[in-house]
Motif scaffolding. Structure first.
Motif, PDB file in Angstrom:
ATOM      1  N   LEU A 119      21.876 -15.566 -18.261  1.00 54.65           N
ATOM      2  CA  LEU A 119      22.383 -14.522 -19.155  1.00 54.65           C
ATOM      3  C   LEU A 119      21.688 -13.177 -18.935  1.00 54.65           C
ATOM      4  O   LEU A 119      21.957 -12.220 -19.665  1.00 54.65           O
ATOM      5  CB  LEU A 119      22.219 -14.963 -20.610  1.00 54.65           C
ATOM      6  N   ASP A 120      20.791 -13.140 -17.944  1.00 53.11           N
ATOM      7  CA  ASP A 120      20.054 -11.913 -17.626  1.00 53.11           C
ATOM      8  C   ASP A 120      19.397 -11.354 -18.890  1.00 53.11           C
ATOM      9  O   ASP A 120      19.551 -10.171 -19.230  1.00 53.11           O
ATOM     10  CB  ASP A 120      20.981 -10.866 -16.994  1.00 53.11           C
ATOM     11  N   ALA A 121      18.666 -12.229 -19.593  1.00 49.22           N
ATOM     12  CA  ALA A 121      18.017 -11.845 -20.856  1.00 49.22           C
ATOM     13  C   ALA A 121      16.553 -12.234 -20.772  1.00 49.22           C
ATOM     14  O   ALA A 121      16.195 -13.398 -20.990  1.00 49.22           O
ATOM     15  CB  ALA A 121      18.708 -12.532 -22.030  1.00 49.22           C
ATOM     16  N   ARG A 122      15.695 -11.283 -20.465  1.00 49.82           N
ATOM     17  CA  ARG A 122      14.277 -11.570 -20.270  1.00 49.82           C
ATOM     18  C   ARG A 122      13.574 -11.998 -21.561  1.00 49.82           C
ATOM     19  O   ARG A 122      12.501 -12.589 -21.527  1.00 49.82           O
ATOM     20  CB  ARG A 122      13.574 -10.338 -19.684  1.00 49.82           C
ATOM     21  N   ARG A 123      14.180 -11.690 -22.715  1.00 49.92           N
ATOM     22  CA  ARG A 123      13.539 -12.078 -23.978  1.00 49.92           C
ATOM     23  C   ARG A 123      13.408 -13.591 -24.089  1.00 49.92           C
ATOM     24  O   ARG A 123      12.481 -14.087 -24.728  1.00 49.92           O
ATOM     25  CB  ARG A 123      14.310 -11.513 -25.169  1.00 49.92           C
ATOM     26  N   TYR A 124      14.346 -14.315 -23.471  1.00 49.47           N
ATOM     27  CA  TYR A 124      14.257 -15.779 -23.507  1.00 49.47           C
ATOM     28  C   TYR A 124      13.072 -16.260 -22.673  1.00 49.47           C
ATOM     29  O   TYR A 124      12.371 -17.211 -23.046  1.00 49.47           O
ATOM     30  CB  TYR A 124      15.552 -16.404 -22.991  1.00 49.47           C
ATOM     31  N   ALA A 125      12.825 -15.628 -21.539  1.00 48.66           N
ATOM     32  CA  ALA A 125      11.678 -15.990 -20.706  1.00 48.66           C
ATOM     33  C   ALA A 125      10.368 -15.687 -21.423  1.00 48.66           C
ATOM     34  O   ALA A 125       9.395 -16.457 -21.326  1.00 48.66           O
ATOM     35  CB  ALA A 125      11.744 -15.243 -19.370  1.00 48.66           C
ATOM     36  N   ARG A 126      10.309 -14.585 -22.162  1.00 48.94           N
ATOM     37  CA  ARG A 126       9.089 -14.261 -22.907  1.00 48.94           C
ATOM     38  C   ARG A 126       8.813 -15.308 -23.982  1.00 48.94           C
ATOM     39  O   ARG A 126       7.664 -15.704 -24.203  1.00 48.94           O
ATOM     40  CB  ARG A 126       9.228 -12.862 -23.533  1.00 48.94           C
TER      41      ARG A 126
END
Length: 291
Positions: free
Chosen positions: A50-57
């Motif tokens: 989903l190209d959402a770095r907040r999930y990786a953080r």
């Protein structure tokens, strides 16, 4: 994924997906290494898809559970490295599929997130898991836990599938060989061994001993000249078992043990035995009569 991201609680210096009900000997709140790693896995994949770095953080913030010992976290020392326990309230209980899935989930955080901290956690868990593989393999089936209980078919298949994933992703020989063995066990019927039956006398109780390679639904039948003389249906675990039967007369009898394993395949073993007449009771010596 957004729903998942709203659920974690602060637990020490990390976030965790907790359980809020009593289970076994555990009182809430408690956590599971398997569930924690699977949440991290889902977030790490979603960050890419989903190209959402907040999930990786958020996934990185959850890694502390695997650095913290129970009951706050799930990291327990083990030969070769570190294992990640299924239940934070029961660190001595080893549930194989849960510990393998914890490594599987953490590996996605290490590879997809390019996270060295997660990679170190994977390496420690990997060494401990490979050292423990043989202890959960009976040679005919898998054990669910270190306490010795055999897996149900569903849990055996779950463990086999996780091993397949670890084999494909890590190319570790230990995982690949374990996967091949566990998959083969689903194609093999139970192995049955019947101990020799000797010295059988009519109308005298006799032992009937046999072994099973895996837990099975068992049918024991003894056939004589006039039909069935013994019939027992049981659900038995792997290992040795003792029954007794009493031959009603002399002659030849056929002992047949059949076992259907959790995979549904039927194993059969038979043995023909000979029963002889009982020895006559010794005669009492008569006392001489007085004149």
């Amino acid at each position: 994924i957004d729903g998942l991201a709203r659920l974690p609680a602060r637990r020490g210096g990390f976030v965790a997906w907790e359980y809020y009900y009593a289970y076994a000997q555990g009182s809430p709140p408690w956590m599971s290494g398997m569930a924690q790693a699977t949440a991290i896995q889902a977030l790490s994949r979603a960050a890419i898809a989903l190209d959402a770095r907040r999930y990786a953080r958020l996934a990185r913030r959850a890694l502390g559970a695997f650095e913290t010992p129970p009951p706050a976290g799930v990291a327990a020392a083990a030969p070769g490295g570190r294992r990640y326990v299924m239940y934070s309230f029961a660190p001595s209980l080893r549930i194989f599929n849960g510990e393998l899935q914890a490594i599987n989930g953490l590996r996605d955080a290490a590879v997809l997130g390019r996270n060295e901290r997660a990679a170190r956690l994977v390496a420690r868990g990997d060494r401990a898991a490979r050292a423990a593989l043989g202890g959960f393999d009976t040679g005919a089936w898998s054990l669910y836990s270190s306490a010795g209980g055999e897996s149900t078919l569903a849990y055996h298949q779950l463990t086999t599938n996780i091993l397949a994933e670890l084999c494909r992703r890590t190319e570790r020989v230990a995982y690949c060989r374990a996967h091949s063995r566990f998959a083969r066990y689903e194609t093999e019927p139970p192995r049955i061994g019947i101990a020799p039956l000797r010295g059988l006398w009519a109308r005298r109780s006799a032992p009937l001993r046999f072994t099973l390679s895996k837990g099975s639904d068992v049918r024991v039948r003894v056939y004589g000249p006039r039909g069935v003389v013994m019939a027992r249906d049981m659900q038995l675990a792997r290992g040795g078992h003792d029954l007794s039967w009493t031959p009603p007369a002399r002659g030849r009898f056929r002992v047949r043990v059949s076992a259907r394993g959790p995979e549904g395949r039927l194993g059969v073993r038979g043995r023909t035995v000979r029963v002889v007449r009982p020895r006559p009771a010794p005669k009492k010596e008569s006392k001489p009569k007085r004149r």
